[in-house]
Design an enzyme around this catalytic site. Sequence first.
Site, PDB file in Angstrom:
ATOM      1  CE  LYS A 128      -4.411   1.290   0.318  1.00 39.49           C
ATOM      2  NZ  LYS A 128      -5.699   0.869  -0.232  1.00 39.49           N
ATOM      3  CG  ASP A 168      -7.400   3.620  -1.186  1.00 34.51           C
ATOM      4  OD1 ASP A 168      -7.964   2.725  -1.021  1.00 34.51           O
ATOM      5  OD2 ASP A 168      -7.415   4.455  -0.129  1.00 34.51           O
TER       6      ASP A 168
HETATM    7  P1  NDP Z   1     -15.600   7.656  -3.250  1.00 33.53           P
HETATM    8  O1  NDP Z   1     -14.761   8.732  -2.708  1.00 33.53           O
HETATM    9  O2  NDP Z   1     -16.265   7.103  -4.588  1.00 33.53           O
HETATM   10  O3  NDP Z   1     -17.214   7.569  -2.482  1.00 33.53           O
HETATM   11  C1  NDP Z   1     -17.139   7.754  -1.079  1.00 33.53           C
HETATM   12  C2  NDP Z   1     -18.566   8.289  -0.848  1.00 33.53           C
HETATM   13  O4  NDP Z   1     -18.721   8.202   0.543  1.00 33.53           O
HETATM   14  C3  NDP Z   1     -19.006   9.506  -1.310  1.00 33.53           C
HETATM   15  O5  NDP Z   1     -20.354   9.730  -1.651  1.00 33.53           O
HETATM   16  C4  NDP Z   1     -18.718  10.663  -0.032  1.00 33.53           C
HETATM   17  O6  NDP Z   1     -19.473  11.552   0.138  1.00 33.53           O
HETATM   18  C5  NDP Z   1     -19.369   9.742   0.978  1.00 33.53           C
HETATM   19  N1  NDP Z   1     -18.884   9.915   2.508  1.00 33.53           N
HETATM   20  C6  NDP Z   1     -17.665  10.211   2.758  1.00 33.53           C
HETATM   21  N2  NDP Z   1     -17.647  10.350   3.969  1.00 33.53           N
HETATM   22  C7  NDP Z   1     -19.064  10.358   4.487  1.00 33.53           C
HETATM   23  C8  NDP Z   1     -19.618  10.067   5.865  1.00 33.53           C
HETATM   24  N3  NDP Z   1     -19.109  10.355   6.733  1.00 33.53           N
HETATM   25  N4  NDP Z   1     -20.811   9.834   5.823  1.00 33.53           N
HETATM   26  C9  NDP Z   1     -21.749   9.688   4.607  1.00 33.53           C
HETATM   27  N5  NDP Z   1     -20.889   9.449   3.341  1.00 33.53           N
HETATM   28  C10 NDP Z   1     -19.806   9.655   3.555  1.00 33.53           C
HETATM   29  O7  NDP Z   1     -15.169   6.039  -2.378  1.00 33.53           O
HETATM   30  P2  NDP Z   1     -15.247   4.731  -3.035  1.00 33.53           P
HETATM   31  O8  NDP Z   1     -16.888   4.480  -3.085  1.00 33.53           O
HETATM   32  O9  NDP Z   1     -14.240   4.450  -3.880  1.00 33.53           O
HETATM   33  O10 NDP Z   1     -14.751   4.055  -1.664  1.00 33.53           O
HETATM   34  C11 NDP Z   1     -15.551   4.095  -0.616  1.00 33.53           C
HETATM   35  C12 NDP Z   1     -14.758   3.121   0.660  1.00 33.53           C
HETATM   36  O11 NDP Z   1     -14.824   2.092  -0.041  1.00 33.53           O
HETATM   37  C13 NDP Z   1     -13.766   3.673   1.163  1.00 33.53           C
HETATM   38  O12 NDP Z   1     -13.506   3.142   2.567  1.00 33.53           O
HETATM   39  C14 NDP Z   1     -12.589   2.841   0.194  1.00 33.53           C
HETATM   40  O13 NDP Z   1     -11.408   2.643   0.848  1.00 33.53           O
HETATM   41  C15 NDP Z   1     -13.384   1.405   0.351  1.00 33.53           C
HETATM   42  N6  NDP Z   1     -13.000   0.697  -0.996  1.00 33.53           N
HETATM   43  C16 NDP Z   1     -12.972   0.929  -2.188  1.00 33.53           C
HETATM   44  C17 NDP Z   1     -12.674   0.169  -3.039  1.00 33.53           C
HETATM   45  C18 NDP Z   1     -13.069   0.660  -4.740  1.00 33.53           C
HETATM   46  O14 NDP Z   1     -12.580  -0.091  -5.697  1.00 33.53           O
HETATM   47  N7  NDP Z   1     -13.234   2.117  -5.233  1.00 33.53           N
HETATM   48  C19 NDP Z   1     -12.208  -1.026  -3.070  1.00 33.53           C
HETATM   49  C20 NDP Z   1     -12.244  -1.596  -1.473  1.00 33.53           C
HETATM   50  C21 NDP Z   1     -12.490  -0.651  -0.699  1.00 33.53           C
HETATM   51  P3  NDP Z   1     -18.698  13.390  -0.215  1.00 33.53           P
HETATM   52  O15 NDP Z   1     -19.034  13.469  -1.728  1.00 33.53           O
HETATM   53  O16 NDP Z   1     -19.611  14.164   0.701  1.00 33.53           O
HETATM   54  O17 NDP Z   1     -17.410  13.055   0.089  1.00 33.53           O
END
Ligand code: NDP
Length: 448
Positions: A128, A168
């Site tokens: 990582k 990430d």
């Molecule tokens: P994104 O940045 O695409 O989306 C994250 C989402 O979560 C956004 O809509 C964001 O909203 C929202 N968010 C952030 N903080 C909060 C909160 N406190 N409450 C509610 N919503 C919140 O990220 P991903 O979807 O790619 O990733 C999400 C999670 O999944 C992370 O933990 C990541 O490490 C994990 N992950 C992702 C993978 C991938 O392939 N994408 C693989 C494995 C794990 P806002 O617009 O307000 O920031």
Amino acid sequence: MNGKEYVENVFENVEKRNAGEKEFLDAVKEVLFSLVPVLDKNPQFIKAGLLERITEPERVIYFRVPWVDDEGKVQVNRGFRVQYNSALGPYKGGLRFHPTVNQSIVKFLGFEQIFKNSLTGLPIGGGKGGSDFDPKGKSDNEVMRFCQAFMSELYKYIGPSEDVPAGDIGVGAREIGYMYGYYNKLKSSSEQGVLTGKGLNYGGSLGRTEATGYGLIYFTEEMLKDNGISLKDKTVVISGSGNVAIYAIKKATELGAKVITCSDSNGYIIDENGIDLEVVKEIKEVRRGRIKEYLDKVPGAKYVEGYRGIWNVKCDVAIPCATQGEINESSAQTLVKNGVIAVAEGANMPSTLDAINVFLNGKVLFGPAKAANAGGVACSALEMSQNSMRYSWTFDEVDSKLKDIMTNIYYNSKNAAVEYGYGNNIVAGANIAGFIKVATAMMAHGIV
Ligand code: NDP
């Protein structure tokens, strides 16, 4: 020395040598203590000092990243790459660009990645990396200059057979594109397999965008099915509205569940008729707006400010897909009180350790992130395979491999839990199944 004494000894030493690295120590503790029955059954692992070795990264690279902003001012960030364990294959794991990135965070994520990657059954080791650079609010040119400065050091340590980073938080298609372009310029080559998450027209894989969300739902469906329950007609609460949440909503809906929520960091939507994904995608992927705007298109839905309240919404299945620590002990208690049957983690570490204990004690079916969200890295490994073959699979070919991988992850974790006396505890099962494969490979390689 028995397994418990050995684990206590090793952990005490890890704590001393990594003082102050809280996230890393929490992750190590969670894994090591679940391995006690494995060590009792396999004293050769103790004799070979496996835990001392597996908790120590093979290599930690820490470097200065100087770059020039649009005002001509020199900025200096920190770059990290933790090459944690290569027993199963090249180091594999994402790069995170976020102000909170430090050595403890990359070591915690790298350590977790060893076991997650092992669970996929694919030949990838764990690593990582990232930087405390924050891409938010930076111009395209600034992001490009930063990515080039970052790669001008990192390129010395990575390669298709050595270490294959991916995206990430803060590292999406744009950043991968800039880093990929600069790596190949520095190397005077065209090594497609050096990074994953690439654009489709230069070596990316069909299905990678959907993989984490789809894989998460395949895992959840299998976990329910194994317990005689169908996902069809279940009410599902999903948090987040990013990449993982969007494709989890899509697949769960396709499989007949009703997803009634989504959220961003400002608040959450409840739509009792089922979330209209096209509306969410238009807000989040096209306009990059706020989830509150959902009401403009679906006036019958409800919007609530704040993000924790989402776990008060009554549901059969809860799927956190936003961020770390979003379900605390009290949210978990509310979910259990409201009769939740299953929880599957899409985000990394969305449930605190206290919340996980509430779920396990409440007999809730619980899919930990390490197992449930492994679809993203699994598909990245499939991207590496396609790059090696210089060939592309169709979407359906990738998706069907993903489904098989997620089904195997569930059963391998479940079977390991049962074999080592943990019953239905998939948290322990995933740690054990991931560990045994790496440990066996390390034993075969001798002391290296
Ligand atoms: P994104 O940045 O695409 O989306 C994250 C989402 O979560 C956004 O809509 C964001 O909203 C929202 N968010 C952030 N903080 C909060 C909160 N406190 N409450 C509610 N919503 C919140 O990220 P991903 O979807 O790619 O990733 C999400 C999670 O999944 C992370 O933990 C990541 O490490 C994990 N992950 C992702 C993978 C991938 O392939 N994408 C693989 C494995 C794990 P806002 O617009 O307000 O920031």
